[in-house]
Design a protein around this motif. Structure first.
Motif, PDB file in Angstrom:
ATOM      1  N   VAL A  15      52.130  24.525  -2.935  1.00 35.64           N
ATOM      2  CA  VAL A  15      52.966  23.372  -2.578  1.00 35.64           C
ATOM      3  C   VAL A  15      54.359  23.553  -3.173  1.00 35.64           C
ATOM      4  N   GLN A  16      54.433  24.018  -4.395  1.00 37.79           N
ATOM      5  CA  GLN A  16      55.726  24.235  -5.040  1.00 37.79           C
ATOM      6  C   GLN A  16      56.541  25.283  -4.271  1.00 37.79           C
ATOM      7  N   ASN A  17      55.893  26.336  -3.825  1.00 37.73           N
ATOM      8  CA  ASN A  17      56.591  27.359  -3.037  1.00 37.73           C
ATOM      9  C   ASN A  17      57.101  26.782  -1.722  1.00 37.73           C
ATOM     10  N   GLU A  18      56.293  25.955  -1.082  1.00 34.60           N
ATOM     11  CA  GLU A  18      56.717  25.308   0.163  1.00 34.60           C
ATOM     12  C   GLU A  18      57.904  24.378  -0.094  1.00 34.60           C
ATOM     13  N   LEU A  19      57.869  23.667  -1.200  1.00 35.24           N
ATOM     14  CA  LEU A  19      58.996  22.805  -1.560  1.00 35.24           C
ATOM     15  C   LEU A  19      60.275  23.626  -1.718  1.00 35.24           C
ATOM     16  N   ARG A  20      60.180  24.753  -2.377  1.00 34.56           N
ATOM     17  CA  ARG A  20      61.351  25.614  -2.576  1.00 34.56           C
ATOM     18  C   ARG A  20      61.891  26.140  -1.248  1.00 34.56           C
ATOM     19  N   ARG A  21      60.976  26.546  -0.355  1.00 32.46           N
ATOM     20  CA  ARG A  21      61.420  27.029   0.962  1.00 32.46           C
ATOM     21  C   ARG A  21      62.132  25.918   1.734  1.00 32.46           C
ATOM     22  N   LEU A  22      61.551  24.742   1.691  1.00 32.77           N
ATOM     23  CA  LEU A  22      62.133  23.617   2.405  1.00 32.77           C
ATOM     24  C   LEU A  22      63.466  23.200   1.785  1.00 32.77           C
TER      25      LEU A  22
ATOM     26  N   ARG B 115      58.833  15.615   5.391  1.00 31.82           N
ATOM     27  CA  ARG B 115      57.865  16.630   4.970  1.00 31.82           C
ATOM     28  C   ARG B 115      58.043  16.933   3.492  1.00 31.82           C
ATOM     29  N   TYR B 116      59.295  17.054   3.064  1.00 31.40           N
ATOM     30  CA  TYR B 116      59.596  17.316   1.662  1.00 31.40           C
ATOM     31  C   TYR B 116      59.044  16.191   0.788  1.00 31.40           C
ATOM     32  N   ARG B 117      59.268  14.965   1.194  1.00 32.22           N
ATOM     33  CA  ARG B 117      58.797  13.806   0.440  1.00 32.22           C
ATOM     34  C   ARG B 117      57.269  13.834   0.296  1.00 32.22           C
TER      35      ARG B 117
ATOM     36  N   ARG C 166      52.281  15.207  -2.846  1.00 27.41           N
ATOM     37  CA  ARG C 166      51.102  16.069  -2.987  1.00 27.41           C
ATOM     38  C   ARG C 166      51.168  16.864  -4.289  1.00 27.41           C
ATOM     39  N   TYR C 167      52.341  17.398  -4.600  1.00 24.52           N
ATOM     40  CA  TYR C 167      52.522  18.156  -5.836  1.00 24.52           C
ATOM     41  C   TYR C 167      52.207  17.271  -7.041  1.00 24.52           C
ATOM     42  N   GLU C 168      52.752  16.062  -7.048  1.00 22.29           N
ATOM     43  CA  GLU C 168      52.529  15.148  -8.162  1.00 22.29           C
ATOM     44  C   GLU C 168      51.050  14.775  -8.298  1.00 22.29           C
ATOM     45  N   ALA C 169      50.369  14.585  -7.178  1.00 23.67           N
ATOM     46  CA  ALA C 169      48.941  14.254  -7.207  1.00 23.67           C
ATOM     47  C   ALA C 169      48.134  15.424  -7.773  1.00 23.67           C
ATOM     48  N   LEU C 170      48.456  16.631  -7.346  1.00 32.20           N
ATOM     49  CA  LEU C 170      47.762  17.812  -7.864  1.00 32.20           C
ATOM     50  C   LEU C 170      48.021  17.979  -9.356  1.00 32.20           C
ATOM     51  N   ASP C 171      49.256  17.778  -9.758  1.00 34.04           N
ATOM     52  CA  ASP C 171      49.620  17.905 -11.158  1.00 34.04           C
ATOM     53  C   ASP C 171      48.840  16.903 -12.005  1.00 34.04           C
ATOM     54  N   GLN C 172      48.718  15.675 -11.519  1.00 34.45           N
ATOM     55  CA  GLN C 172      47.962  14.651 -12.235  1.00 34.45           C
ATOM     56  C   GLN C 172      46.474  15.008 -12.305  1.00 34.45           C
TER      57      GLN C 172
END
Length: 74
Positions: A58-65, A11-13, A18-24
């Motif tokens: 997405v970044q917040n979810e990454l931090r929680r995970l 899930r983290y991966r 997803r984060y990288e795609a949004l950032d791009q």
């Protein structure tokens, strides 16, 4: 427990991708207006804000995970 950790890592991966795609997508949108968000028309600015909110979520979810995985590692 190992399967749960493995699924969390997967899930983290996926979240990182997803984060990288949004950032791009955000970068591409900004660059299409000369690299300046202030030059965007209202529709583009709204799209920018929507993408930025989604990226933040997405970044917040990454931090929680990350925290959850770190807690399990202890």
């Amino acid at each position: 427990m190992e399967d749960d950790t493995r699924s969390q890592v997967e899930r983290y991966r996926l979240l990182v991708l997803r984060y990288e795609a949004l950032d791009q997508e955000i970068d591409d949108l900004i660059m299409s207006y000369g690299g300046v968000a202030e030059k965007m028309p209202p529709e583009a600015l709204e799209k920018y804000r929507q993408l930025a909110r989604e990226r933040s979520d997405v970044q917040n979810e990454l931090r929680r995970l990350e925290q959850k995985l770190m807690d399990e590692d202890d």
